[in-house]
Design a protein around this motif. Structure first.
Motif, PDB file in Angstrom:
ATOM      1  N   CYS A 297       0.846  -1.196   0.000  1.00 39.90           N
ATOM      2  CA  CYS A 297       0.000   0.000   0.000  1.00 39.90           C
ATOM      3  C   CYS A 297       0.878   1.241   0.000  1.00 39.90           C
ATOM      4  CB  CYS A 297      -0.914  -0.016   1.234  1.00 39.90           C
ATOM      5  SG  CYS A 297      -1.729   1.560   1.578  1.00 39.90           S
ATOM      6  N   GLY A 298       1.883   1.253   0.860  1.00 40.69           N
ATOM      7  CA  GLY A 298       2.801   2.384   0.921  1.00 40.69           C
ATOM      8  C   GLY A 298       3.528   2.595  -0.389  1.00 40.69           C
ATOM      9  N   ALA A 299       3.928   1.505  -1.019  1.00 39.68           N
ATOM     10  CA  ALA A 299       4.625   1.604  -2.308  1.00 39.68           C
ATOM     11  C   ALA A 299       3.717   2.232  -3.357  1.00 39.68           C
ATOM     12  CB  ALA A 299       5.097   0.220  -2.755  1.00 39.68           C
ATOM     13  N   ALA A 300       2.463   1.813  -3.414  1.00 36.32           N
ATOM     14  CA  ALA A 300       1.516   2.379  -4.386  1.00 36.32           C
ATOM     15  C   ALA A 300       1.254   3.846  -4.096  1.00 36.32           C
ATOM     16  CB  ALA A 300       0.214   1.588  -4.363  1.00 36.32           C
ATOM     17  N   SER A 301       1.120   4.183  -2.844  1.00 34.03           N
ATOM     18  CA  SER A 301       0.892   5.574  -2.459  1.00 34.03           C
ATOM     19  C   SER A 301       2.059   6.448  -2.914  1.00 34.03           C
ATOM     20  CB  SER A 301       0.715   5.659  -0.940  1.00 34.03           C
ATOM     21  OG  SER A 301       0.473   6.977  -0.546  1.00 34.03           O
ATOM     22  N   TYR A 302       3.271   5.983  -2.720  1.00 39.18           N
ATOM     23  CA  TYR A 302       4.460   6.724  -3.129  1.00 39.18           C
ATOM     24  C   TYR A 302       4.489   6.906  -4.646  1.00 39.18           C
ATOM     25  CZ  TYR A 302       9.379   7.963  -3.732  1.00 39.18           C
ATOM     26  OH  TYR A 302      10.537   8.593  -4.081  1.00 39.18           O
ATOM     27  N   VAL A 303       4.242   5.825  -5.369  1.00 38.18           N
ATOM     28  CA  VAL A 303       4.304   5.858  -6.833  1.00 38.18           C
ATOM     29  C   VAL A 303       3.246   6.796  -7.417  1.00 38.18           C
ATOM     30  CG1 VAL A 303       3.856   4.451  -8.897  1.00 38.18           C
ATOM     31  CG2 VAL A 303       5.403   3.617  -7.123  1.00 38.18           C
ATOM     32  N   GLU A 304       2.029   6.705  -6.932  1.00 38.53           N
ATOM     33  CA  GLU A 304       0.945   7.485  -7.520  1.00 38.53           C
ATOM     34  C   GLU A 304       0.858   8.907  -6.972  1.00 38.53           C
ATOM     35  OE1 GLU A 304      -2.817   5.438  -7.586  1.00 38.53           O
ATOM     36  OE2 GLU A 304      -1.827   3.556  -8.127  1.00 38.53           O
ATOM     37  N   ARG A 305       0.957   9.068  -5.666  1.00 39.03           N
ATOM     38  CA  ARG A 305       0.756  10.387  -5.068  1.00 39.03           C
ATOM     39  C   ARG A 305       2.015  11.246  -5.091  1.00 39.03           C
ATOM     40  NH1 ARG A 305      -2.817   7.645  -1.397  1.00 39.03           N
ATOM     41  NH2 ARG A 305      -4.919   8.178  -2.030  1.00 39.03           N
ATOM     42  N   ARG A 306       3.126  10.684  -4.673  1.00 37.76           N
ATOM     43  CA  ARG A 306       4.339  11.508  -4.596  1.00 37.76           C
ATOM     44  C   ARG A 306       5.028  11.651  -5.948  1.00 37.76           C
ATOM     45  NH1 ARG A 306       7.575  10.060   0.839  1.00 37.76           N
ATOM     46  NH2 ARG A 306       5.781   9.664   2.161  1.00 37.76           N
ATOM     47  N   LEU A 307       5.091  10.555  -6.700  1.00 43.35           N
ATOM     48  CA  LEU A 307       5.760  10.625  -8.000  1.00 43.35           C
ATOM     49  C   LEU A 307       4.815  11.009  -9.133  1.00 43.35           C
ATOM     50  CD1 LEU A 307       8.135   7.518  -7.795  1.00 43.35           C
ATOM     51  CD2 LEU A 307       8.631   9.908  -7.212  1.00 43.35           C
ATOM     52  N   GLY A 308       3.506  10.856  -8.919  1.00 45.02           N
ATOM     53  CA  GLY A 308       2.526  11.209  -9.941  1.00 45.02           C
ATOM     54  C   GLY A 308       2.509  10.267 -11.121  1.00 45.02           C
ATOM     55  N   LEU A 309       2.933   9.019 -10.902  1.00 42.30           N
ATOM     56  CA  LEU A 309       2.965   8.039 -11.990  1.00 42.30           C
ATOM     57  C   LEU A 309       1.616   7.341 -12.137  1.00 42.30           C
ATOM     58  CD1 LEU A 309       6.504   6.523 -11.318  1.00 42.30           C
ATOM     59  CD2 LEU A 309       5.854   8.225 -13.032  1.00 42.30           C
TER      60      LEU A 309
END
Length: 137
Positions: free
Chosen positions: A55-67
């Protein structure tokens, strides 16, 4: 006895569920730190299992990196000493499969132990629903 175990489990998870009332709350609960342009680690918090790490990995990828939610996320390093948080454990994820063994197509379980395991961000984000008792998108 069973009632006592149920109450103990509820008490253990209630602070996480109570604190996670708004979309993106896992961003404030989970510690996620970049390592390189493609690698990052999710630092272990209290009572975290594989679902919370992904979950944390997905949050980082989508929210912080905007991917995109179709971005593949690879498990690079299993749970072990954190590189960014002294005295803590973490799981390292990557956006690149370079140097990793291929994912086992027969794998049926979520893992933070097998380098090369891959989950697309959209699927990893679904574990936030279980971890934080709500949808995240």
């Amino acid at each position: 006895m069973i009632r006592g175990v149920c109450f103990a489990l509820l008490a253990m998870y209630l602070p996480i569920a109570a604190g996670a009332g708004t979309e993106g709350e896992e961003d404030r609960i989970l510690v996620i730190n970049p390592l390189t342009t493609s690698d990052f680690e999710v630092v272990q918090g209290m009572n975290m299992g594989a679902a919370e790490f992904w979950c944390g990995a997905a949050s980082y990828v989508e929210r912080r990196l905007g991917l995109s939610e179709t971005t593949p996320i690879y498990l690079k390093r299993p749970r072990g000493p954190s590189r960014t948080a002294a005295g803590r454990k973490a799981v390292t994820f990557s956006l690149s499969a370079a140097g990793l063994p291929p994912d086992d197509p027969a794998r049926l379980t979520l893992t933070v132990k097998q380098p090369g395991a891959m989950v697309k961000s959209v699927n990893a984000r679904r574990y936030c629903r279980d971890a934080f008792t709500r949808s995240t998108k």
